[in-house]
Design an enzyme around this catalytic site. Structure first.
Site, PDB file in Angstrom:
ATOM      1  N   GLU A  83      37.745  15.745  20.021  1.00 55.62           N
ATOM      2  CA  GLU A  83      37.881  17.183  20.292  1.00 55.62           C
ATOM      3  C   GLU A  83      39.097  17.450  21.181  1.00 55.62           C
ATOM      4  OE1 GLU A  83      34.186  18.902  21.709  1.00 55.62           O
ATOM      5  OE2 GLU A  83      32.989  17.746  20.291  1.00 55.62           O
ATOM      6  N   GLU A 123      26.666  14.473  23.645  1.00 60.52           N
ATOM      7  CA  GLU A 123      26.600  14.830  25.073  1.00 60.52           C
ATOM      8  C   GLU A 123      25.253  14.528  25.722  1.00 60.52           C
ATOM      9  OE1 GLU A 123      27.912  18.913  25.188  1.00 60.52           O
ATOM     10  OE2 GLU A 123      29.813  18.449  24.209  1.00 60.52           O
TER      11      GLU A 123
HETATM   12  O1  9MR Z   1      34.384  25.312  20.027  1.00 61.74           O
HETATM   13  C1  9MR Z   1      32.999  25.568  19.988  1.00 61.74           C
HETATM   14  C2  9MR Z   1      32.716  27.042  20.261  1.00 61.74           C
HETATM   15  O2  9MR Z   1      33.246  27.846  19.231  1.00 61.74           O
HETATM   16  C3  9MR Z   1      31.216  27.279  20.412  1.00 61.74           C
HETATM   17  O3  9MR Z   1      31.002  28.610  20.856  1.00 61.74           O
HETATM   18  C4  9MR Z   1      30.626  26.291  21.401  1.00 61.74           C
HETATM   19  C5  9MR Z   1      29.116  26.411  21.470  1.00 61.74           C
HETATM   20  O4  9MR Z   1      28.502  25.929  20.321  1.00 61.74           O
HETATM   21  O5  9MR Z   1      30.936  24.952  21.038  1.00 61.74           O
HETATM   22  C6  9MR Z   1      32.311  24.695  21.022  1.00 61.74           C
HETATM   23  O6  9MR Z   1      32.527  23.346  20.694  1.00 61.74           O
HETATM   24  C7  9MR Z   1      31.949  22.377  21.592  1.00 61.74           C
HETATM   25  C8  9MR Z   1      31.537  21.203  20.747  1.00 61.74           C
HETATM   26  O7  9MR Z   1      30.636  21.635  19.735  1.00 61.74           O
HETATM   27  C9  9MR Z   1      30.883  20.111  21.582  1.00 61.74           C
HETATM   28  N1  9MR Z   1      31.769  19.718  22.666  1.00 61.74           N
HETATM   29  C10 9MR Z   1      32.281  20.800  23.483  1.00 61.74           C
HETATM   30  C11 9MR Z   1      32.967  21.862  22.607  1.00 61.74           C
HETATM   31  C12 9MR Z   1      33.542  22.972  23.483  1.00 61.74           C
HETATM   32  O8  9MR Z   1      32.535  23.627  24.158  1.00 61.74           O
END
Ligand code: 9MR
Length: 418
Positions: free
Chosen positions: A318, A210
Site C-alpha cells: 500500500e 492488521e
Molecule cells: O484507501 C481506503 C479508503 O478508501 C477507505 O475509506 C478505508 C476504510 O476502509 O480504507 C483505506 O484503505 C486502507 C486499507 O484497506 C488497509 N490499510 C490501510 C488503508 C488506509 O486506511
C-alpha cells in the site's frame, strides 16, 4: 578538446538524459521494473467500472488510461472488504457486482489481481459478530490466554464513507455476541464463498489484515472482536479456510508500521508461530504508508532486511509517502487520524523531498529484489488517494508524472546499468 572537457561534456549529456521528464519521453513503471517485480496500484470502483463518481468523466477516462499504461497489477481499494462484498447475513447477502467488475477489468488488461481483504477488525458489519452471548460487562474483561492485547482504539474507528453501525464505522459492535463456533462458521463461509468465486483469477489474497497491536512490546495482537470471540487462532483458521478455497492462491499476512522495529518484532513472533504450526501463509505484506521526513533508503533497507529473515516473499502492498506537515510523525494507516495527518499544508520543498524519498525506497526494493516480489501503490494519483492532501503518489491530480516518478524511473535505469 582535452580529455577533461570531453569527460565533462559526456557527463553533462548523461545528466541531461537522466533528467528528461517522463512527460517528454513517456516511460512506464511496469516496463521499467519488468525484470524485477510487478508494479501495481489500488483502484477504486469508478476506475474498475468506468462509472464517474468523485471524478468527472474526462478525468476518469484519464485515470483509467494511466492505470493501463503504468501498472501490471491491481488491488481493489475497497470493494472486496467484508462490509462491501458481504453486507448482509447469509448466502444471499453478498454484493458481488463491483468486485466482479474489478476482476474483469484486471483480466481484460492482463493485470495480476490482489484481493483485499478477508479478515480485518475494520469495515466488518455488525451481524458478523452478533449472537446471543452477553458481551463482557467490564471493559477490562479477561483477555484470551497467551496473548497480550492493546486497547481497542489502537487503529481507531474509520469514519469513511461507510456510515455508522459498522465495526470501524463509529465504534465497534457492543451487543450480544456470536459464539466461537458461530463466528468461525461465518468466517469459513465468507472465505470459501469469496475466494472460491475468484479461484484461479485472484492470484494473491490479503487473508488477515492488521492483526498486530501498535504500542509497546507487551502486546502482540490487537484487541479485536475476532480475537475476543475466537481467540488467537482466528488467524491460522483464516489462512486454512483460504487455502482450502484456492490451493494455488498466494496467501498474505498484511500490516502497516513495519518500519517500526517494535512492530517488526511482533510480526516476526506472529509469523514464526504460524510457520511452526504449518499454516499456509505464503507472503508478507508490508503496507508502507510512509512520510517524506523519514522515508528513504535507510528506513526501507532496515525494514526489508529484518522482514527477509522470515524467508518469505515480501510484497509492498500500500505504498504512499505523505508530504503533509501534519503527517510527518507516523507510518500509521489509521483512517480516523487521516484528517490530522494530512493537515497543515505540504512540507517545504515537497516535490524534491518526495522524489528523494521515493528514489531511496525503490533503491531498497531493488537491493532486496530476491525478496520483494510485488510493489503496489495505494492509489493511482494524488486526487484519488485516501490522503489526497498529503500528495503522496507519483502522479498529480491531473495524472502528470511528478519529479518522484522520474526519480523512480531513474532508479530502474540505474539498476539496469549495473
Ligand atoms: O484507501 C481506503 C479508503 O478508501 C477507505 O475509506 C478505508 C476504510 O476502509 O480504507 C483505506 O484503505 C486502507 C486499507 O484497506 C488497509 N490499510 C490501510 C488503508 C488506509 O486506511
Amino acid at each position: 578538446m582535452n580529455c577533461r572537457s570531453r569527460i565533462h561534456l559526456l557527463s553533462v549529456a548523461l545528466m541531461a538524459a537522466a533528467t528528461v521528464s517522463a512527460a517528454e519521453h513517456p516511460a512506464s513503471l511496469k516496463e521499467a521494473f519488468a525484470a524485477h517485480f510487478p508494479i501495481g496500484a489500488a483502484i477504486n470502483r469508478s476506475q474498475a467500472t468506468g462509472a464517474p463518481g468523485r471524478r468527472n468523466a474526462e478525468l476518469l477516462t484519464q485515470d483509467i488510461a494511466l492505470v493501463k499504461a503504468q501498472f501490471n497489477q491491481v488491488t481493489a481499494e475497497n470493494d472486496m472488504k467484508w462490509q462491501l462484498i458481504h453486507p448482509r447475513e447469509g448466502a444471499e447477502g453478498y454484493d458481488f457486482g463491483p468486485a466482479d467488475a474489478f476482476v474483469n477489468f484486471a483480466l481484460s488488461h492482463r493485470m495480476e489481481i490482489v484481493g483485499h481483504t478477508l479478515v480485518w477488525h475494520s469495515q466488518t458489519p455488525n451481524w458478523v459478530f452478533a449472537g446471543t452471548n452477553p458481551p463482557p460487562v467490564a471493559t477490562n474483561a479477561p483477555l484470551p490466554a497467551a496473548v497480550g492485547t492493546n486497547a481497542v482504539t489502537t487503529n481507531g474507528p474509520g469514519r469513511g464513507r461507510f456510515g455508522p453501525g459498522l465495526v470501524g464505522g463509529f465504534g465497534r459492535y457492543n451487543g450480544p455476541r456470536a459464539s466461537r463456533e458461530e463466528l468461525l462458521q461465518r468466517m469459513r463461509d465468507h472465505i470459501h464463498t469469496v475466494v472460491g468465486r475468484y479461484r484461479g483469477r485472484v492470484k494473491v489474497w490479503d487473508v488477515v489484515n492488521e492483526a498486530l497491536a501498535d504500542g509497546g512490546p507487551e502486546n502482540v495482537l490487537r484487541n479485536s472482536l475476532w480475537l475476543e470471540i475466537i481467540g488467537p487462532d482466528f488467524i491460522a483458521k483464516a489462512f486454512q479456510y483460504a487455502h482450502e478455497a484456492d490451493p494455488e492462491a498466494i496467501l498474505r499476512y498484511n500490516d502497516y508500521g513495519l518500519e517500526n522495529p517494535v512492530k517488526i518484532r511482533k510480526l516476526i513472533t506472529l509469523i514464526r508461530s504460524l510457520q511452526e504450526q504449518k499454516v499456509p501463509l505464503h507472503a508478507i505484506g508490508t503496507q508502507a504508508h510512509l512520510n517524506v521526513s523519514t522515508a528513504g533508503f535507510e528506513q526501507m533497507d532496515r525494514s526489508l532486511t529484518e522482514l527477509a529473515t522470515l524467508g518469505l516473499p515480501i510484497h509492498v502492498t500500500e505504498l504512499d509517502i505523505n508530504s503533509a506537515q501534519g503527517g510527518q510523525r507516523g507510518t500509521g494507516a489509521d483512517v480516523a487520524a487521516n484528517a490530522a495527518a494530512t493537515q497543515g499544508g505540504l512540507v517545504s520543498d515537497a516535490d524534491q523531498k518526495l522524489a528523494d524519498a521515493y528514489a531511496g525506497v525503490f533503491r531498497a526494493f531493488l537491493k532486496h529484489q530476491d525478496s520483494v516480489r510485488m510493489v503496489t501503490l495505494w492509489g493511482v494519483n494524488d486526487a484519488v488517494s485516501w490522503r489526497a492532501n498529503g500528495r503522496p503518489l507519483l502522479f498529480d491530480g491531473e495524472n502528470r508524472p511528478k519529479p518522484a516518478f522520474d526519480a523512480v524511473i531513474r532508479e530502474a535505469a540505474a539498476a539496469a546499468a549495473r
